[in-house]
Design an enzyme around this catalytic site. Structure first.
Site, PDB file in Angstrom:
ATOM      1  N   GLY A 224      65.754 169.501  -1.939  1.00  0.00           N
ATOM      2  CA  GLY A 224      66.468 171.008  -2.499  1.00  0.00           C
ATOM      3  C   GLY A 224      67.588 171.204  -3.001  1.00  0.00           C
ATOM      4  O   GLY A 224      67.908 171.561  -4.078  1.00  0.00           O
TER       5      GLY A 224
ATOM      6  N   GLY B 227      64.406 166.253   3.530  1.00  0.00           N
ATOM      7  CA  GLY B 227      64.497 164.574   3.264  1.00  0.00           C
ATOM      8  C   GLY B 227      65.829 164.218   4.053  1.00  0.00           C
ATOM      9  O   GLY B 227      66.058 162.859   3.860  1.00  0.00           O
ATOM     10  N   THR B 228      66.279 164.908   4.940  1.00  0.00           N
ATOM     11  CA  THR B 228      67.443 164.446   5.661  1.00  0.00           C
ATOM     12  C   THR B 228      67.319 163.965   7.031  1.00  0.00           C
ATOM     13  O   THR B 228      68.169 163.405   7.542  1.00  0.00           O
ATOM     14  CB  THR B 228      68.096 165.826   5.836  1.00  0.00           C
ATOM     15  OG1 THR B 228      67.257 166.851   6.258  1.00  0.00           O
ATOM     16  CG2 THR B 228      68.884 166.217   4.640  1.00  0.00           C
TER      17      THR B 228
ATOM     18  N   ALA C 157      72.489 169.081  10.393  1.00  0.00           N
ATOM     19  CA  ALA C 157      72.341 168.229  11.535  1.00  0.00           C
ATOM     20  C   ALA C 157      73.268 168.467  12.840  1.00  0.00           C
ATOM     21  O   ALA C 157      72.565 168.549  13.702  1.00  0.00           O
ATOM     22  CB  ALA C 157      72.757 166.739  10.932  1.00  0.00           C
TER      23      ALA C 157
ATOM     24  N   ARG D  17      80.765 161.929  15.209  1.00  0.00           N
ATOM     25  CA  ARG D  17      79.815 161.093  15.598  1.00  0.00           C
ATOM     26  C   ARG D  17      78.667 160.793  14.749  1.00  0.00           C
ATOM     27  O   ARG D  17      78.112 161.955  14.261  1.00  0.00           O
ATOM     28  CB  ARG D  17      79.403 161.389  17.016  1.00  0.00           C
ATOM     29  CG  ARG D  17      78.391 160.844  17.579  1.00  0.00           C
ATOM     30  CD  ARG D  17      77.918 161.234  19.001  1.00  0.00           C
ATOM     31  NE  ARG D  17      78.861 160.712  19.790  1.00  0.00           N
ATOM     32  CZ  ARG D  17      79.109 161.429  21.024  1.00  0.00           C
ATOM     33  NH1 ARG D  17      78.458 162.758  21.411  1.00  0.00           N
ATOM     34  NH2 ARG D  17      79.974 160.910  21.993  1.00  0.00           N
ATOM     35  N   ILE D  18      78.125 159.857  14.485  1.00  0.00           N
ATOM     36  CA  ILE D  18      77.099 159.663  13.734  1.00  0.00           C
ATOM     37  C   ILE D  18      75.729 159.539  14.661  1.00  0.00           C
ATOM     38  O   ILE D  18      75.564 158.664  15.263  1.00  0.00           O
ATOM     39  CB  ILE D  18      77.168 158.249  12.769  1.00  0.00           C
ATOM     40  CG1 ILE D  18      78.350 158.250  11.899  1.00  0.00           C
ATOM     41  CG2 ILE D  18      76.038 158.094  12.060  1.00  0.00           C
ATOM     42  CD1 ILE D  18      78.278 159.464  10.720  1.00  0.00           C
TER      43      ILE D  18
ATOM     44  N   ASN E 193      72.514 159.144  13.768  1.00  0.00           N
ATOM     45  CA  ASN E 193      71.446 158.126  13.241  1.00  0.00           C
ATOM     46  C   ASN E 193      72.166 157.411  12.165  1.00  0.00           C
ATOM     47  O   ASN E 193      72.066 157.929  10.949  1.00  0.00           O
ATOM     48  CB  ASN E 193      70.080 158.994  13.030  1.00  0.00           C
ATOM     49  CG  ASN E 193      69.072 157.853  12.622  1.00  0.00           C
ATOM     50  OD1 ASN E 193      69.498 156.729  12.048  1.00  0.00           O
ATOM     51  ND2 ASN E 193      67.713 158.112  13.034  1.00  0.00           N
TER      52      ASN E 193
ATOM     53  N   LYS F 221      79.724 165.942  12.782  1.00  0.00           N
ATOM     54  CA  LYS F 221      79.944 166.477  11.657  1.00  0.00           C
ATOM     55  C   LYS F 221      78.760 166.317  10.505  1.00  0.00           C
ATOM     56  O   LYS F 221      78.159 165.449  10.829  1.00  0.00           O
ATOM     57  CB  LYS F 221      81.410 166.408  11.133  1.00  0.00           C
ATOM     58  CG  LYS F 221      82.419 166.926  12.028  1.00  0.00           C
ATOM     59  CD  LYS F 221      83.827 166.515  11.374  1.00  0.00           C
ATOM     60  CE  LYS F 221      84.966 166.956  12.235  1.00  0.00           C
ATOM     61  NZ  LYS F 221      86.433 166.633  11.518  1.00  0.00           N
TER      62      LYS F 221
ATOM     63  N   GLU G 273      76.707 165.952   2.256  1.00  0.00           N
ATOM     64  CA  GLU G 273      77.333 166.367   0.952  1.00  0.00           C
ATOM     65  C   GLU G 273      78.710 165.895   0.631  1.00  0.00           C
ATOM     66  O   GLU G 273      79.133 165.833  -0.377  1.00  0.00           O
ATOM     67  CB  GLU G 273      77.576 167.958   0.796  1.00  0.00           C
ATOM     68  CG  GLU G 273      76.213 168.739   1.051  1.00  0.00           C
ATOM     69  CD  GLU G 273      76.200 170.330   0.910  1.00  0.00           C
ATOM     70  OE1 GLU G 273      77.580 170.777   0.970  1.00  0.00           O
ATOM     71  OE2 GLU G 273      75.210 170.741   0.663  1.00  0.00           O
TER      72      GLU G 273
END
Length: 755
Positions: free
Chosen positions: A244, A492-493, A535, A638-639, A641, A711, A715
């Site tokens: 998108g 797709g995220t 996310a 924090r990531i 994944n 966060k 983008e």
């Protein structure tokens, strides 16, 4: 749940499931074709017909005559709908243009009719029989030509969009070293793989649409407004979206045409936009003209910075926010930003990945490099020198009455507002170390391998970390399965996977015990996918619902919810341990909640930061540019994944390369349309264009962002990349190009001296 104070230790911090590079749980469905995209819901309702759109052949004017008689008589045709027989339609709140045109035409390829037939081929053939007679009116299609008539877009809403801190004019005039340069960025297209598509079905007064949309609740609201219905009578289903990037945030012609066609035909209708209409009848990233002025002391401290931007849109449209990051990225006591919007009769300009920052950094981060060269400073060190933990510029800090309000005093920075977390300097230093920046020759055109001129470039990156409320429902059944339901979309995220990881972490179960159901307006309203908030916000909503479910489970098992530990499929507290599934022995337990942000999230500026590094090779004789290496260092909390996050960043980096080198919607300034409106003429990077991309995450959680301490990152990956490429090309060749894309024809005039 209201998130108003900084997050403390919570179950997510265990990171037994969260934070691991988990493969996407929806991957097998997509790889085997079992994931149904919008046009592929073949069996949800029987007797589906096909709609084909007739689009305007002019950009501005009127329809004098629209003759559908031959189309109605064509084989297989069931119905033809135009503005004359569509009935009264409301205007969707988030759309600038009216979706169904006639008799007035607002932009090229505007929907003016939909032909419904038994087969796609019959509908397409009949659409070619529709006869239209137009009166073409003069239009405005050239941004540069309309700059003088551009106005402050804030006046549309009764406000102002310009900002002033200190006295820029005085400080700039007094600065020993100055830069005044203008940069341009072109119109760009999202070019997602899946075209906008919808299947619509009426059941009495109720409507269901299976559509490709990033924001399910927005689509539901806008459909209700357009067709004058109660929102509760509309159901939107969008579990899989084939890309998108902002093009599918808003109600478009495919959905409206399918709904109108289904109502006229009395049966379900499916519509997909052909590729040219996907470009000319959705939104695009608008072109910009940007002027940047910087004044600095000889030692490198910025004393004055101004960023002015011009963009265009349809009447009452939106301006590109290219100046926004300049209010936040670098220190400087005297500042000014200004935005101007010109009226253009091109298709609607609106959100595309990192709207504002992506275009603004394409200019700002070249200007910063140019200023560093004037000062004789390394570009990395110049950025570090002007870093700040204080928000340097905010519209609330200044006013027309007191332009000095909020400006730092001598020797002190304003204490008004700080960043919740800002590790830009760490990104810059780590990136420089990992990339081998110390091997860069600061003199352009000095590094060569045969016919190839080699250059290194970099840029800083910033993207806002936006928070919006998000809800979810969580179920625990007798089998011990945890089911999550939320109208969040996956474009797709990796939404399915990180939401499953969140529920598994909170409830102490393995991932194979979690089922995730997304993209249905029958589920609680989520944040949706946009603005890189998806996310962080959607998982926070799932976190909130899981807190409620934990409380219900603990009560059922006789535990104190505050002391209970959920792990390994058990609940433990005070020396007791019981299987989680036992709580649902008498029946399913259901909990629902939402996260709402306020308090601390409003006290601090929320943003993500990064550093982009690029190595290029430029053919000394032809100007051909090849990307050789890329590195992105990201500060984004924090990531959740690492695999999914890296995928998002390298996707953004790839789009940044396209923005730098190839992507441009060519405007026919006579007739007002984008000429290269397909994947043959609009050139995006392919595998051969992109080398290995390295991504490094700093990995610190931000407790002031959300309970997840995460966060957005999707983008941030595009931000600054185009400028890093441009700066690398300059380092390779000594040719400074300020007009994107950096095609070889713009390099060739400056190459003979080098070659």
């Amino acid at each position: 749940m209201k998130f108003e104070t900084a997050a403390t230790v919570n179950p997510i911090d265990r990171m037994k499931v969260i934070g691991w590079p988990t493969e996407r749980i929806d991957g097998p469905f997509k790889a085997t074709g079992r994931a149904s995209y919008a046009y592929e819901w073949h069996d949800v309702v029987p007797n589906q017909a096909y709609g084909y759109i007739v689009a305007s052949a002019i950009a501005k004017g009127r329809i004098n005559r629209l003759d559908v008689s031959r189309a109605k008589q064509a084989p297989g045709v069931i119905a033809v709908v135009t503005a004359e027989n569509a009935g009264k339609l409301g205007k969707a709140q988030r759309n600038t243009a009216t979706v169904l045109g006639g008799p007035e035409i607002e932009h090229y390829h505007q929907l003016i009719a939909v032909v419904v037939a038994e087969t796609f081929e019959q509908a397409r053939a009949a659409a070619g029989l529709v006869e239209v007679d137009y009166t073409r009116e003069p239009g405005r299609f050239d941004l540069k030509a309309e700059c003088d008539s551009a106005t402050d877009p804030g006046k549309i809403t009764g406000g102002k969009s310009d900002t002033t801190v200190g006295d820029f004019d005085r400080a700039y005039a007094a600065a020993p070293v100055t830069l005044d340069a203008t940069y341009t960025t072109p119109d760009q297209s999202h070019m997602m793989m899946e075209p906008p598509s919808t299947i619509a079905a009426w059941d009495g007064g109720s409507l269901t649409v299976w559509t490709s949309h990033q924001m399910v609740d927005w689509a539901r609201s806008d459909l209700a407004t357009t067709f004058g219905m109660q929102k509760e009578k509309v159901r939107v289903v969008s579990p899989y979206v084939g890309g998108g990037f902002g093009a599918k945030l808003f109600l478009r012609a495919d959905a409206v045409a399918a709904v109108l066609g289904a109502r006229a035909a009395g049966r379900p209708v499916k519509v997909a936009l052909p590729r040219p209409l996907s470009v000319n009848n959705t939104v695009h990233r608008p072109a910009t003209i940007q002027r940047i002025r910087i004044g600095a002391e000889p030692g490198g401290k910025i004393t004055a910075i101004a960023h002015e931007s011009w963009s265009g849109d349809l009447p009452d449209g939106k301006a590109d926010g290219a100046v926004h990051q300049t209010r936040l990225l670098y220190a400087g006591a005297n500042r000014m930003t200004a935005t101007r919007l010109a009226t253009l009769n091109l298709p609607e300009g609106n959100a595309m990945r990192a709207p504002g920052e992506a275009t603004g950094l394409m200019a700002l981060e070249i200007a910063i490099d140019e200023m560093a060269e004037k000062l004789g400073l390394d570009p990395v060190e110049f950025r570090i020198l002007n870093d700040t933990q204080i928000v340097p510029d905010s519209p609330s800090e200044a006013s027309d009455d007191d332009p000095q309000a909020g400006a730092p005093t001598e020797g002190h920075e304003s204490p008004e507002r700080r960043f919740s977390q800002r590790h830009l300097v760490e990104c810059l230093r780590l990136g420089a170390e990992k990339f081998g920046w110390n091997r860069r020759n600061p003199r352009p055109g000095q590094s060569r391998e045969g016919d190839w001129l080699i250059g290194l470039g970099m840029a800083a990156a910033i993207r806002g970390n936006h928070m919006t409320k998000s809800a979810a429902r969580v179920r625990l059944d007798r089998r011990g399965i945890v089911t999550v339901e939320t109208d969040m979309t996956d474009i797709g995220t990796g939404s399915y996977t990180i939401i499953a990881q969140t529920a598994a972490e909170m409830m102490g179960v393995l991932l194979d015990k979690v089922v995730v159901r997304l993209g249905d307006s029958a589920f609680p309203v989520s944040a949706g996918s946009g603005g890189q908030w998806g996310a962080n916000c959607s998982t926070s909503g799932v976190y909130a619902a899981c807190v409620k479910l934990r409380e219900a489970v603990a009560q059922k098992l006789g535990f104190n919810a505050l002391d209970a530990v959920f792990e390994d499929g058990h609940v433990r507290s005070g020396g007791r341990s019981l299987p989680l599934v036992q709580a649902a022995g008498d029946g399913e337990i259901v909990a629902e909640d939402m996260v709402e942000f306020g308090g601390i999230t409003e006290q601090y500026e929320q943003a993500t930061f990064g550093a982009q590094f690029v190595e290029v090779a430029v053919d000394a004789y032809t100007g051909e540019t090849r990307i050789r290496r890329m590195l992105s260092v990201c500060d984004c909390g924090r990531i959740l994944n690492p695999t999914a996050a890296r995928s998002q960043v390298i996707g953004g980096m790839t789009m940044g390369v396209g923005a730098a080198l190839t992507e441009e919607l060519a405007v026919d300034k006579r007739f007002g349309f984008f000429v290269n409106h397909d994947l043959a003429g609009y050139e995006v990077p392919v595998h051969a264009d992109i080398p290995h991309q390295e991504v490094i995450f700093l990995g610190d959680g931000d407790p002031m962002s959300s309970p997840m301490k995460s966060k957005g990152v999707a983008e941030l990956g595009i931000c600054g990349v185009a400028a890093a490429v441009a700066n690398a090309i300059y380092n390779a060749t000594g040719v400074r190009v300020r007009d994107y894309p950096l095609t070889l024809d713009k390099l060739l005039p400056g190459l003979p001296a080098i070659s």
